[in-house]
Design an enzyme around this catalytic site. Structure first.
Site, PDB file in Angstrom:
ATOM      1  N   CYS A 203       1.830  -2.280  15.324  1.00  0.00           N
ATOM      2  CA  CYS A 203       1.767  -2.083  13.878  1.00  0.00           C
ATOM      3  C   CYS A 203       1.065  -3.239  13.182  1.00  0.00           C
ATOM      4  O   CYS A 203       1.383  -4.407  13.396  1.00  0.00           O
ATOM      5  CB  CYS A 203       3.186  -1.939  13.337  1.00  0.00           C
ATOM      6  SG  CYS A 203       3.260  -1.929  11.538  1.00  0.00           S
TER       7      CYS A 203
ATOM      8  N   GLU B 202       0.823  -1.198   0.000  1.00  0.00           N
ATOM      9  CA  GLU B 202       0.000   0.000   0.000  1.00  0.00           C
ATOM     10  C   GLU B 202       0.862   1.254   0.000  1.00  0.00           C
ATOM     11  O   GLU B 202       1.984   1.250   0.503  1.00  0.00           O
ATOM     12  CB  GLU B 202      -0.912   0.012   1.227  1.00  0.00           C
ATOM     13  CG  GLU B 202      -2.016  -1.032   1.118  1.00  0.00           C
ATOM     14  CD  GLU B 202      -2.826  -1.216   2.392  1.00  0.00           C
ATOM     15  OE1 GLU B 202      -3.967  -1.633   2.281  1.00  0.00           O
ATOM     16  OE2 GLU B 202      -2.299  -0.965   3.488  1.00  0.00           O
TER      17      GLU B 202
ATOM     18  N   CYS C  73       6.976  -4.781  15.375  1.00  0.00           N
ATOM     19  CA  CYS C  73       6.516  -3.763  16.336  1.00  0.00           C
ATOM     20  C   CYS C  73       5.074  -4.082  16.742  1.00  0.00           C
ATOM     21  O   CYS C  73       4.228  -4.311  15.870  1.00  0.00           O
ATOM     22  CB  CYS C  73       6.583  -2.365  15.718  1.00  0.00           C
ATOM     23  SG  CYS C  73       8.231  -1.974  15.106  1.00  0.00           S
TER      24      CYS C  73
ATOM     25  N   CYS D 211       3.258   8.525   1.208  1.00  0.00           N
ATOM     26  CA  CYS D 211       3.929   7.543   2.058  1.00  0.00           C
ATOM     27  C   CYS D 211       4.020   6.236   1.270  1.00  0.00           C
ATOM     28  O   CYS D 211       2.996   5.703   0.837  1.00  0.00           O
ATOM     29  CB  CYS D 211       3.085   7.364   3.324  1.00  0.00           C
ATOM     30  SG  CYS D 211       3.711   6.088   4.417  1.00  0.00           S
TER      31      CYS D 211
HETATM   32  S1  SF4 Z   1       6.346  -1.511   9.227  1.00  0.00           S
HETATM   33 FE1  SF4 Z   1       5.556  -1.797  11.291  1.00  0.00          FE
HETATM   34  S2  SF4 Z   1       6.671  -3.559  12.119  1.00  0.00           S
HETATM   35 FE2  SF4 Z   1       7.825  -2.794  10.359  1.00  0.00          FE
HETATM   36  S3  SF4 Z   1       9.318  -1.371  11.240  1.00  0.00           S
HETATM   37 FE3  SF4 Z   1       7.535  -0.162  10.590  1.00  0.00          FE
HETATM   38  S4  SF4 Z   1       6.287  -0.021  12.453  1.00  0.00           S
HETATM   39 FE4  SF4 Z   1       7.757  -1.710  12.802  1.00  0.00          FE
END
Ligand code: SF4
Length: 348
Positions: free
Chosen positions: A121, A93, A118, A107
């Site tokens: 996320c 995306e 993370c 973005c």
């Molecule tokens: S996409 Fe999500 S899991 Fe990957 S580095 Fe960025 S915030 Fe962390």
């Protein structure tokens, strides 16, 4: 028959070398790049200042790829989320975010999925599918430009850009090249979760703004939110950021997602002031964007303001970023690259 070479995977240097193999002079590379990125030509036959013989040879050996969004979702605030289906059916995306005074910010993604895990996320839930090619990175920009002007580009979508460093650097070279997409380095920001060796390598390889997703000012909380902190704790990350700022004479941006009861206390703000003292930087505060399956909530308005005030009063530049595109899961940490729940934009 051999697979055709995608010219969008080549930097200017790479194209010069490839054309030399075909007995062509170096200046042809800039001519071709102009056709590809400025005229957005995908058929070699249209390249009228290139000899017929070379055009014929290129069409046998090469191709010029494009990406067309499989879906475009529109938020009530003007944010547009593009979902692209890649040639192997992986999905990624990109998000166009409208800005008040300037042209939109775009973005883009650098990987399908992400390996960094993370916990706040959505992208992390799929794990890493694969790195994006150079062409797949620049084609997100090309596709968005076909949909309207883009002022700034942020590498903050799906994936960890420094985990795909070589392709990201080649893509940035095309984005920066005058005959390519023509963006000044100041208009492009790369965001990382904190891969220390790659941050240090980056400063020597290309000029780009750096944003670091920080989200906590002590190792205990940061390791809980971002597993990468166990490998590169704050005692290594912050000096690397200070070194990046010194070497590039740029301010590093620290992104800080405020999560209720986790990292939003004034005690944490106090630690943050102390932690960032050695770095030329600014802090970008973002209230957590709720998404399906997340165990977190954003703090209330008063807590967010108090956190920001604390930083400002102690001389840290701290801005509060509005979470745009929340209603279409296009805000920070909400990209998952799936085609479900699609509410497409009305035809315009
Ligand atoms: S996409 Fe999500 S899991 Fe990957 S580095 Fe960025 S915030 Fe962390």
């Amino acid at each position: 028959m051999e697979e055709k070479i995608d010219l969008k995977n080549m930097t200017h240097e790479g194209l010069v070398a490839y054309l030399a193999e075909l007995g062509q002079p170096a200046f042809r590379a800039r001519q071709l790049i102009k056709w590809i990125y400025q005229q957005r030509v995908t058929d070699f036959a249209a390249m009228t200042n290139v000899s017929k013989a070379l055009r014929d040879e290129l069409s046998v050996r090469c191709r010029i790829s494009t990406l067309t969004p499989a879906t475009v979702q529109c938020s009530h605030d003007g944010t547009r989320k593009y979902l692209f289906q890649l040639e192997d059916d992986a999905t990624i995306e990109a998000v166009r975010i409208p800005m008040e005074k300037e042209k939109a910010t775009l973005c883009i993604s650098t990987q399908a999925g992400c390996a960094m895990g993370c916990v706040f996320c959505m992208t992390a839930t799929t794990g890493l599918v694969r790195n994006l090619s150079v062409a797949e990175i620049v084609n997100q920009v090309c596709a968005a430009l076909a949909d309207g002007p883009v002022g700034n580009i942020v590498l903050m979508g799906m994936g960890e850009p420094l985990h795909n460093l070589d392709n990201v650097i080649d893509a940035l070279n095309i984005i920066f090249l005058d005959e390519g997409l023509g963006y000044g380095a100041r208009r492009v920001t790369l965001s990382t979760c904190g891969l220390v060796p790659e941050i240090l390598a980056l400063k020597d390889r290309i000029k780009v703004n750096l944003a670091v997703s920080l989200n906590a000012a002590d190792d205990q909380v940061r390791s809980r939110l971002m597993p990468i902190n166990k490998r590169y704790p704050l005692a290594e990350l912050i000096p690397a950021c200070a070194e990046f700022a010194r070497a590039t004479k740029q301010r590093v941006t620290f992104e800080y997602i405020l999560i209720k009861g986790v990292n939003d206390s004034l005690a944490m703000a106090k630690k943050l002031v102390k932690l960032l003292h050695p770095v030329r930087c600014k802090v970008n505060l973002i209230a957590f964007n709720e998404h399906q399956g997340a165990d977190f909530e954003p703090p209330d308005e008063a807590t967010i303001r108090a956190f920001q005030e604390y930083l400002l009063e102690r001389g840290l530049v701290a801005t509060l970023r509005a979470g745009k595109g929340c209603d279409i899961d296009a805000a920070c940490g909400q990209l998952k690259g799936r085609m479900d729940k699609v509410a497409q934009c009305a035809a315009e």
